[in-house]
Write a protein that holds these residues in place. Structure first.
Motif, short mmCIF file in Angstrom:
data_model
loop_
_atom_site.label_atom_id
_atom_site.label_comp_id
_atom_site.label_asym_id
_atom_site.label_seq_id
_atom_site.Cartn_x
_atom_site.Cartn_y
_atom_site.Cartn_z
N THR A 142 -8.02 -0.14 2.60
CA THR A 142 -8.92 -1.29 2.46
C THR A 142 -10.06 -1.04 1.49
O THR A 142 -10.42 -1.90 0.70
N LEU A 143 -10.64 0.16 1.54
CA LEU A 143 -11.92 0.35 0.87
C LEU A 143 -11.91 1.31 -0.31
O LEU A 143 -12.89 1.43 -1.03
N MET A 144 -10.80 1.99 -0.54
CA MET A 144 -10.81 2.94 -1.66
C MET A 144 -10.68 2.19 -2.99
O MET A 144 -10.20 1.07 -3.06
N ALA A 145 -11.15 2.89 -4.04
CA ALA A 145 -11.06 2.29 -5.37
C ALA A 145 -9.66 2.42 -5.93
O ALA A 145 -9.15 1.52 -6.61
N ALA A 146 -9.03 3.54 -5.63
CA ALA A 146 -7.71 3.79 -6.21
C ALA A 146 -6.66 2.88 -5.61
O ALA A 146 -6.85 2.31 -4.55
N SER A 147 -5.57 2.74 -6.36
CA SER A 147 -4.45 1.98 -5.79
C SER A 147 -3.15 2.60 -6.31
O SER A 147 -3.17 3.45 -7.21
N GLY A 148 -2.05 2.17 -5.72
CA GLY A 148 -0.74 2.60 -6.18
C GLY A 148 -0.56 4.11 -6.14
O GLY A 148 -0.98 4.78 -5.21
N PHE A 149 0.01 4.64 -7.23
CA PHE A 149 0.32 6.06 -7.30
C PHE A 149 -0.92 6.92 -7.10
O PHE A 149 -0.92 7.92 -6.41
N GLN A 150 -2.02 6.48 -7.75
CA GLN A 150 -3.29 7.20 -7.65
C GLN A 150 -3.73 7.40 -6.21
O GLN A 150 -4.17 8.47 -5.81
#
Lengths: 250, 377
Positions: free
Chosen positions: B98-106
């Protein structure tokens, strides 16, 4: 059928229910009545006094107090009865309640045929409890236990005494107070149904046997036909005798 | 801040507090509040201060499975700004959908990184239940089922926190008939990982913060009750700390939601309040910066932090539901039917007795009458 001469029985007074058993019985009646009535109020309090101010009122508090006080009496009365099952007379013995012998099952089957299916045949002769009654009392003891476990389990978190805290594992096992409370409520209905059948059967036995079933819980006596003593065919489990009879006699 | 940039020793909580621009006064205020919520003695406040000043931040992986994210929402709305800013924003969140900046593979890489780098040190927070039906296909993230993700992440965690009723008890998605076999995580986790259950739908934000502060301060899980909940927050019933309790004890109840009694603020017991069966700190800590809680707002407690509250009876009634007899049946309805049936059976038996045992009764009477006559003469 043909003999018109009335056979007048000679009856002997037998001390069946000892005083502690009678006290246990009537104390149990009182506290169960108190528990059921207050229990219904606690489950669904009546809207009798909505117009009153809260100041100085403690209605639910008192009702719950009676419920908890009665519960303690009920519990220790129950423990006492178990104890008396080991030291009381043969009609109070724990052997009257546990179906652990073939004889017990045979008698239960016999009672079932004579008193429930109303088949014709020689009437059974039980002086204390008959085996069927004994077994039903065993079930009531199980429900007593369920009520004590769930009741004190619910009470545990509101008490600071170590004794109710011993039951704190019960709601934990059932996953919380909601289900514990429901089990406590369901099991209560067993007592109500039991009382209806129990009181009816006391009337029934008094009516068809004429041995003073109804008054026996007052004075402790039943009136047993002389022949029973000589013929000895009554069906009360007697451990000493049963052991002796296990030999070639039977 | 990416994980690669982390120094060998991560900053302490206090360093983060300072860096964020909070004063020492704010910090001490936060610590005092937390210590009070956790039920610690005054002397322990110093301990908490010292721990937060000296201990490096604890990495946290926060997993979301079958849930509605209300736990996260509750947490970030915790009354004290330091809770959201420091505990959640800065300390944790090596991974949180919900709150992290990263998405997907990262994002996946970040989680893997934390799991490897802080093996045995990170705290695993789980929000949501795990569906086990059909090999767990009902909840898949990054190509893995929630069962697999949980197993991997829990294997090397220092402790696992089950946030909310979903992770603790299964919550509404595990209500009958539970098509996805939504399972609370303690039934999926292998034994051996310390688990803290923080039930509630959602749990109180300050409670969540309190659990984390306790873990950080003392380096071990807080004292738990028999159901695995922290005693500091779940040892009292909502009923026991309810400000309407005097009305309960007096026997004064709201009969329906719009009646005079409701306006007077009487006890909500008869309109289904589950406060007497619910263990939580709502009455003391309250919600939204200590503004209110359901009962104060005029609505009974629904018992959201209790196991099976969704199936155990109706929300607006005290009556005990009777499982297996439909949602409309309650124990008393059934009891009355059974009572009537017993009455009929007893009456039938009485009639049958007089018919079938007629001879026996007749003889008894005859015998009795004979004796009576003999006394007469």
């Amino acid at each position: 059928m043909s003999d018109t001469a009335v056979h007048i029985q000679r009856l002997r007074r037998v001390y069946v229910w000892e005083k502690p058993v009678r006290i246990y019985h009537w104390l149990n009646v009182l506290v169960l009545l108190a528990l059921v009535v207050t229990g219904f109020y606690i489950a669904n309090p009546l809207a009798l006094q909505s117009q009153h101010e809260a100041t100085g009122k403690f209605t639910m508090g008192w009702i719950r107090y009676i419920h908890f006080a009665a519960a303690y009496i009920f519990f220790f009365n129950f423990l006492f009865r178990i104890y008396w099952g080991f030291v009381g007379n043969k009609y109070a013995s724990w052997r009257q309640f546990l179906p652990i012998s073939r004889k017990f099952f045979k008698e239960m089957w016999y009672v079932f045929r004579m008193d429930i299916l109303m088949l014709k045949g020689r009437e059974h002769m039980s002086i204390g409890h008959n085996a069927m009654a004994g077994f039903i009392y065993f079930l009531t003891f199980v429900v007593f236990l369920v009520q004590c476990l769930t009741g004190f389990g619910l009470y545990a978190s509101t008490s600071s005494w170590w004794f109710p805290k011993l039951f704190a594992w019960v709601p934990a096992m059932l996953g919380g107070d909601i289900l514990t409370r429901q089990v406590h409520h369901w099991a209560m209905w067993f007592f109500i149904l039991f009382v209806v059948i129990h009181v009816y059967l006391v009337f029934y036995h008094d009516y068809v046997e004429g041995r003073g079933e109804m008054s026996s819980m007052g004075g402790g006596w039943k009136f047993i036909e002389e022949e029973t003593f000589t013929r000895g065919h009554h069906q009360t489990p007697n451990p000493e005798k049963a052991k002796a009879q296990d030999g070639p006699v039977k | 801040m990416s994980n690669d940039a982390l120094p060998k020793l991560p900053p302490t909580y206090y360093q983060e507090v300072e860096r964020k621009g909070y004063s020492r006064r704010d910090f001490l205020g936060f610590v005092t509040m937390m210590a009070a919520f956790m039920g610690l003695e005054k002397s322990a406040i110093g301990q908490v201060v010292k721990a937060l000043e000296t201990k490096p931040r604890v990495p946290v992986i926060w997993l979301h499975f079958q849930e509605c994210t209300c736990c996260s929402e509750s947490f970030i709305r915790s009354s004290h700004p330091i809770v959201a800013d420091i505990l959640l924003d800065k300390i944790s969140l090596d991974y949180s959908e919900t709150l992290m900046a990263a998405s997907g593979f990262q994002a996946e890489a970040s989680m893997k990184n934390t799991m490897e780098k802080y093996k045995g040190e990170y705290i695993l927070c789980v929000e949501g239940s795990v569906p086990t039906a059909a090999d767990g296909v009902y909840c898949m993230i990054g190509g893995k089922t929630s069962m697999q993700i949980l197993e991997e992440a829990a294997a090397n965690a220092k402790a696992v926190i089950a946030w909310g009723s979903c992770a603790s008890n299964g919550c509404v998605q595990s209500a009958r008939p539970n098509p996805t076999s939504a399972t609370p995580i303690h039934k999926v986790l292998k034994a051996g990982v310390p688990l803290i259950k923080v039930p509630g739908c959602p749990p109180i934000g300050e409670v969540m913060a309190g659990v984390i502060v306790h873990l950080v301060t003392f380096g071990k899980i807080p004292e738990l009750d028999r159901l695995g909940r922290p005693k500091a927050f779940y040892s009292k019933r909502v009923h026991d700390s309810c400000y309407r309790r005097p009305y309960y004890d007096a026997g004064l109840f709201v009969e329906s939601f719009d009646d005079e009694n409701a306006k007077k603020g009487y006890c909500l017991y008869k309109v289904g309040c589950k406060g007497p069966s619910t263990y939580n700190a709502c009455g003391v800590m309250k919600w939204n910066n200590g503004t209110s809680y359901p009962i104060q707002a005029g609505h009974g407690c629904i018992g959201c932090s209790e196991e099976n509250y969704w199936d155990n009876g109706r929300l607006y009634e005290r009556a005990s539901a009777f499982a297996g007899f439909g949602i409309e049946a309650n124990a008393d309805d059934l009891g009355k039917v059974a009572l009537a049936a017993t009455g009929v059976a007893v009456a039938a038996h009485a009639i049958a007795t007089n018919v079938r045992k007629h001879k026996l009764i007749f003889n008894l009477e005859k015998e009795g009458k004979q004796s009576e006559k003999e006394l007469e003469s």
